[in-house]
Design a protein around this motif. Structure first.
Motif, mmCIF file in Angstrom:
data_model
loop_
_atom_site.group_PDB
_atom_site.id
_atom_site.type_symbol
_atom_site.label_atom_id
_atom_site.label_comp_id
_atom_site.label_asym_id
_atom_site.label_seq_id
_atom_site.Cartn_x
_atom_site.Cartn_y
_atom_site.Cartn_z
ATOM 1 N N LEU A 66 3.421 9.154 1.769
ATOM 2 C CA LEU A 66 2.820 8.066 2.440
ATOM 3 C C LEU A 66 1.804 8.088 3.026
ATOM 4 O O LEU A 66 0.874 7.292 3.529
ATOM 5 C CB LEU A 66 3.964 7.747 3.740
ATOM 6 N N ILE A 67 1.702 9.346 3.271
ATOM 7 C CA ILE A 67 0.586 9.318 4.351
ATOM 8 C C ILE A 67 -0.560 9.923 3.455
ATOM 9 O O ILE A 67 -2.173 9.277 4.179
ATOM 10 C CB ILE A 67 1.304 10.618 5.213
ATOM 11 N N VAL A 164 7.909 -10.243 4.981
ATOM 12 C CA VAL A 164 7.014 -8.861 4.635
ATOM 13 C C VAL A 164 5.814 -9.437 3.703
ATOM 14 O O VAL A 164 6.349 -9.137 2.616
ATOM 15 C CB VAL A 164 7.198 -7.151 4.304
ATOM 16 N N LYS A 165 4.516 -9.963 4.642
ATOM 17 C CA LYS A 165 3.510 -10.062 3.284
ATOM 18 C C LYS A 165 2.398 -9.085 4.575
ATOM 19 O O LYS A 165 2.154 -8.934 5.283
ATOM 20 C CB LYS A 165 3.038 -11.405 4.344
ATOM 21 N N SER A 166 2.289 -8.353 2.972
ATOM 22 C CA SER A 166 1.597 -7.282 2.972
ATOM 23 C C SER A 166 0.463 -7.444 3.316
ATOM 24 O O SER A 166 -0.626 -8.151 2.655
ATOM 25 C CB SER A 166 1.436 -6.603 1.735
ATOM 26 N N HIS A 167 -0.484 -6.258 4.057
ATOM 27 C CA HIS A 167 -2.001 -6.737 4.168
ATOM 28 C C HIS A 167 -2.675 -5.971 2.965
ATOM 29 O O HIS A 167 -2.627 -5.530 2.032
ATOM 30 C CB HIS A 167 -2.461 -5.608 5.445
ATOM 31 N N ARG A 175 3.301 -1.423 -0.909
ATOM 32 C CA ARG A 175 4.396 -0.958 -1.733
ATOM 33 C C ARG A 175 5.434 0.148 -1.804
ATOM 34 O O ARG A 175 6.249 0.338 -2.159
ATOM 35 C CB ARG A 175 3.805 -0.276 -3.330
ATOM 36 N N GLU A 176 4.685 1.436 -1.059
ATOM 37 C CA GLU A 176 5.865 2.239 -1.714
ATOM 38 C C GLU A 176 6.661 3.348 -0.118
ATOM 39 O O GLU A 176 7.238 3.437 -0.328
ATOM 40 C CB GLU A 176 4.629 3.662 -1.369
ATOM 41 N N THR A 177 6.259 1.981 1.325
ATOM 42 C CA THR A 177 7.180 2.131 1.917
ATOM 43 C C THR A 177 8.294 1.079 1.357
ATOM 44 O O THR A 177 9.399 1.233 1.779
ATOM 45 C CB THR A 177 6.407 1.864 3.035
ATOM 46 N N VAL A 197 8.924 -7.256 0.450
ATOM 47 C CA VAL A 197 7.523 -7.275 0.379
ATOM 48 C C VAL A 197 6.960 -8.469 -0.601
ATOM 49 O O VAL A 197 7.474 -8.283 -1.714
ATOM 50 C CB VAL A 197 7.003 -6.051 0.692
ATOM 51 N N ILE A 198 5.757 -9.374 -0.199
ATOM 52 C CA ILE A 198 5.447 -10.278 -0.648
ATOM 53 C C ILE A 198 3.956 -9.508 -1.145
ATOM 54 O O ILE A 198 3.613 -9.356 0.079
ATOM 55 C CB ILE A 198 5.318 -11.812 0.032
ATOM 56 N N TYR A 199 3.230 -10.535 -1.107
ATOM 57 C CA TYR A 199 1.303 -9.978 -1.410
ATOM 58 C C TYR A 199 0.563 -11.107 -1.878
ATOM 59 O O TYR A 199 1.199 -11.825 -1.994
ATOM 60 C CB TYR A 199 1.213 -8.597 -3.014
ATOM 61 N N GLY A 200 -0.199 -11.453 -1.729
ATOM 62 C CA GLY A 200 -1.650 -12.482 -2.030
ATOM 63 C C GLY A 200 -1.244 -13.403 -0.714
ATOM 64 O O GLY A 200 -0.759 -13.559 0.157
#
Length: 501
Positions: A66-67, A164-167, A175-177, A197-200
């Motif tokens: 993650l880091i 969650v809307k990903s930044h 994605r990994e989280t 989690v969603i994207y865009g």
């Protein structure tokens, strides 16, 4: 359409692009979240706490991946991200302890009394989860205020489901989280669909308007937050929208403090204003100080170093704002620091303006510049700044630096700052936030869209809860939190008295 991550140090793409989430998929995930919420909200608080602990453990277990991923997408550095991830998992564990302690549901019981006017029936009140919560990730904290950050942790603790809307600045980190959290929830037997989690950009618009979503949490820009806030309130059924937006975090340096410890104050300021390349929501962007300390402040900034900013848009915006100020006839440039030779690097800067000029151009000179820059307003007498402070825009924090001989002035300044700020700091700096019951991370507009609740700390859970009163219900049909025997052993207010009864 897809979302591509980039390495801020090189400007080159990082990782594979992540496909943007379609409207139909957003709809499906919201419907699944509603089904999951009905089950999750019926779980005991203790059982939910165990799942939060499991999620925290799994995140710690994959910390190296993650880091590394987050550093490649944000350039925030391994030391900073290591601390942030630990803060994130500690946050999950903190809410697990809140659930076990139990008083967060604010159980209240009033016994029936037929002899008062009007007669009182048996009434019992507690907080219950709202439903599906939309969470919008922040760019500047890819763990603590993002996929499984404070909004997600508090909403899951409350008994809500989360979408969650990903930044867009860190899709691979999201994605990994998300993968780790989803697997941990499944292993903890949490209902499927509880977290996704969603994207865009379009998916975020669709999300806040979806009828299954009952509240939203956002950390980001004023423009983006205001757009979503308006959408949330223009729905046929408006929903609470808890947005953390912009903040200039004014600091007042009183004369004796400036005279007694100029180097200490200047060093602390420079460290705070450049922390995370100035990309903290609590960055001290505005100072009120005697002119005598400006030289020390400038020297500290000159010795400071910037770094790669989170994304190209943010870097361009920061550089443009600094360039505008550098050519303004309202302010003067005091000092600039250095920056590494990286693609999207931001260089520290300090500007100066007399109080009279600042007051005459207050709206223009209080625009947030997200990055390692600040404006110092010089004043002659403390009495001169008092009427100006309450005219500042709403802010997350207000800071006072004072000597032991300046308690009266410090109090007068604090009395003005508390009208516009959610947290007041004395002889310290606002960057760095404790995870605690007493923390308030909020403030009047534009710091937040709602100053009543905090977005960090234990009281953040109250954003996702609403009160329900049960009147004359049989004891056996009541939630255990309200039953006469108090089987959970939690603190309750019974007939006005707060105790474990």
């Amino acid at each position: 359409m897809s979302v591509q991550g980039y390495n801020p140090r090189t400007g080159e793409p990082f990782g594979d692009p992540v496909e943007a989430t379609s409207d139909s998929e957003v709809d499906r995930l919201c419907e699944a979240a509603e089904v999951a919420y009905r089950s999750w909200s019926a779980w005991s608080a203790v059982d939910r706490a165990s799942v939060l602990d499991l999620v925290a453990d799994r995140l710690d277990g994959e910390s190296e991946l993650l880091i590394s991923t987050a550093d490649s997408e944000t350039a925030l550095g391994v030391p900073r991200l290591t601390t942030e991830l630990k803060r994130t998992t500690n946050q999950l564990r903190m809410f697990a302890e809140v659930l076990r302690e139990g008083s967060y549901i604010e159980a209240m019981i009033d016994s029936p009394d037929a002899d008062i006017i009007p007669p009182r029936p048996d009434v019992r009140r507690m907080l219950r989860p709202l439903g599906v919560v939309a969470v919008y990730s922040a760019s500047n904290f890819p763990f603590a205020l993002a996929t499984v950050g404070s909004d997600t942790a508090s909403a899951l603790a409350a008994g809500c489901a989360v979408v969650v809307k990903s930044h867009s600045a860190h899709p691979n980190t999201s994605r990994e989280t998300g993968r780790i959290v989803t697997k941990a929830l499944a292993d903890g037997n949490a209902p499927e669909g509880l977290f996704s989690v969603i994207y865009g950009t379009q998916s975020g618009v669709r999300l806040v308007q979806h009828p299954r979503v009952k509240a939203a949490g956002f950390t980001g820009s004023i423009g983006g937050g205001r757009a979503l806030y308006d959408l949330a309130n223009s729905r046929p059924d408006p929903i609470p929208f808890y947005g953390e937006l912009g903040s200039i975090n004014p600091t007042v340096i009183l004369p004796n403090a400036a005279a007694d410890r100029p180097s200490e104050i200047a060093g602390g300021f420079a460290q705070s204003v450049t922390m995370g390349v100035g990309q903290f929501c609590t960055n001290p962007g505005l100072l009120f100080a005697p002119s005598s300390i400006v030289e020390a402040l400038g020297a500290a900034v000159t010795d400071s170093t910037g770094g790669a900013m989170l994304n190209e848009r943010m870097c361009d915006s920061y550089r443009s704002a600094v360039d505008t100020l550098s050519h303004s006839d309202l302010v003067s440039l005091v000092a600039t620091g250095t920056a590494p030779d990286e693609a999207w690097a931001g260089k520290p800067a300090l500007f100066q303006v007399p109080l009279e000029t600042f007051e005459a151009n207050l709206e223009k000179l209080t625009e947030e510049n997200f990055g390692p820059a600040a404006l110092v307003v010089t004043y002659e007498a403390v009495a001169d700044i008092i009427p100006v402070l309450s005219r500042l825009p709403g802010t997350l924090t207000g800071t006072v630096h004072a000597s032991d001989s300046e308690h009266a002035d410090a109090t007068a300044v604090a009395n003005e700052l508390r009208k516009i700020a959610g947290r007041l700091i004395y002889n310290g700096w606002p960057t760095g936030i404790a995870l605690a019951w007493a923390m308030q991370h909020g403030g009047p507009w534009p710091a937040t869209t709602n100053a009543i609740h905090t977005s960090i700390g234990v009281p953040g859970i109250y954003r996702w809860l609403a009160p329900v009163t049960y009147q004359t219900w049989p004891d056996a049909l009541l939630p255990p939190e309200l039953q006469d025997a108090n089987p959970l052993g939690i603190t309750r207010r019974r007939d006005g008295t707060l105790a474990k009864h």
